[in-house]
Design a protein around this motif. Sequence first.
Motif, short mmCIF file in Angstrom:
data_model
loop_
_atom_site.label_atom_id
_atom_site.label_comp_id
_atom_site.label_asym_id
_atom_site.label_seq_id
_atom_site.Cartn_x
_atom_site.Cartn_y
_atom_site.Cartn_z
N PRO A 1 0.82 -1.22 0.00
CA PRO A 1 0.00 0.00 0.00
C PRO A 1 0.85 1.27 0.00
CG PRO A 1 -0.37 -1.29 2.02
CD PRO A 1 0.57 -2.07 1.18
N LEU A 2 2.04 1.18 0.58
CA LEU A 2 2.93 2.35 0.59
C LEU A 2 3.51 2.57 -0.81
CD1 LEU A 2 4.67 1.38 3.93
CD2 LEU A 2 3.05 3.25 3.61
N ALA A 3 3.79 1.47 -1.51
CA ALA A 3 4.31 1.59 -2.88
C ALA A 3 3.26 2.21 -3.79
CB ALA A 3 4.72 0.20 -3.39
N ILE A 4 2.00 1.79 -3.58
CA ILE A 4 0.91 2.33 -4.40
C ILE A 4 0.80 3.84 -4.17
CG2 ILE A 4 -1.63 2.34 -4.66
CD1 ILE A 4 -1.48 -0.73 -4.10
N ARG A 5 1.07 4.24 -2.93
CA ARG A 5 1.02 5.68 -2.60
C ARG A 5 2.28 6.42 -3.01
NH1 ARG A 5 -0.74 6.86 3.51
NH2 ARG A 5 -2.80 5.96 3.36
N LYS A 6 3.22 5.71 -3.58
CA LYS A 6 4.50 6.28 -4.04
C LYS A 6 5.34 6.82 -2.89
CE LYS A 6 2.91 7.20 -8.75
NZ LYS A 6 2.59 5.77 -8.86
N THR A 7 5.25 6.14 -1.76
CA THR A 7 6.14 6.46 -0.64
C THR A 7 7.57 6.11 -1.05
OG1 THR A 7 4.37 5.85 0.87
CG2 THR A 7 6.57 5.96 1.82
N PRO A 8 8.52 6.99 -0.79
CA PRO A 8 9.91 6.68 -1.18
C PRO A 8 10.39 5.35 -0.57
CG PRO A 8 9.72 8.95 -0.44
CD PRO A 8 8.39 8.30 -0.18
N ARG A 9 11.23 4.66 -1.32
CA ARG A 9 11.66 3.31 -0.99
C ARG A 9 12.20 3.19 0.45
NH1 ARG A 9 13.40 -1.57 -3.40
NH2 ARG A 9 15.26 -2.30 -2.34
#
Length: 272
Positions: free
Chosen positions: A111-119
């Motif tokens: 879900p964080l990747a979908i939100r484009k949270t930095p790696r």
Amino acid sequence: MTMSVRTLTPAPPTGAALHLTGVSLGHPTTAPVLDGLDLTVNAGEILTVVGPSGCGKSTLLRTLAGLLPPLRGAVQQDGAPVTGPHADRALVFQDDALLPWRTVRANVELPLAIRKTPRADRRRTATDWLERVGLADHAHKHPHQLSGGQRQRVQLARALAAAPRAVLMDEPFGALDAQTRAEMQDLLVTVLAGTGATVVFVTHDVDEALHLGDRVALIATGELIDVPHPRSRTADRSALRRHVLDLASQTRRDGTSAPVREAPGHRGQATR
Ligand SMILES: Nc1ncnc2c1ncn2[C@@H]1O[C@H](COP(=O)(O)OP(=O)(O)O)[C@@H](O)[C@H]1O
Ligand SMILES: [Mg+2]
């Protein structure tokens, strides 16, 4: 001259996180499963919803999630209409919805990747949540290498890692053995502390509803019951338990059911 008519949705009470007003819900091709539902879930509380199989618990949760539009009435989160699924509302189901080809860590990060949270932030947050649910050493594994209880821990970490304002849980511990289930209930309360998340937790288990809920909604009778805390497994809830079970059996005898309805200003009061 034409007049425009606007339907006004009553403002939710202060402190309401989730608010249903005059809601009928169900599936488009059948009669409503629940009709005329008014329900307020207060910010930061755990509301448990208990009722027998088929009474509409999952339908209610799907409506709150925005997955199923209400047939009538309004659904609001923090005063804004719910019009579809949103990251502010995380879902946890009984059947684990983990992606089998992703590692535990990658599932929590999703879900964080979908939100484009930095790696780097994603990794830090996932590590933190895997620690909190006791799975720090299992981050590299795949879901099939875990027990049912461990998979539910991953689901919980994934739901909370994205910092949702509400968590909607549909019998999440229903398939677990009694011991694991009790552990998961306690873990849930522990990991929720400090998140401020509002929780709607659906179950058909009266003891689970009374242990976890700050309030319990009985779908069949429309009652909302305040549960005295602290939460402890030795707390005597026998009177409340008997009350809930009596209501359930009465409902079965006369075959009626009513929507959950909360009288304004009367938290926890029976409405019929
Ligand atoms: N996709 C669907 N289409 C039509 N009816 C459904 C659908 N899903 C559930 N129902 C019906 O809605 C009612 C409530 O179901 P549900 O919300 O799943 O109950 P619960 O979760 O309390 O067991 C049941 O009568 C069920 O048969
Ligand atoms: Mg269900």
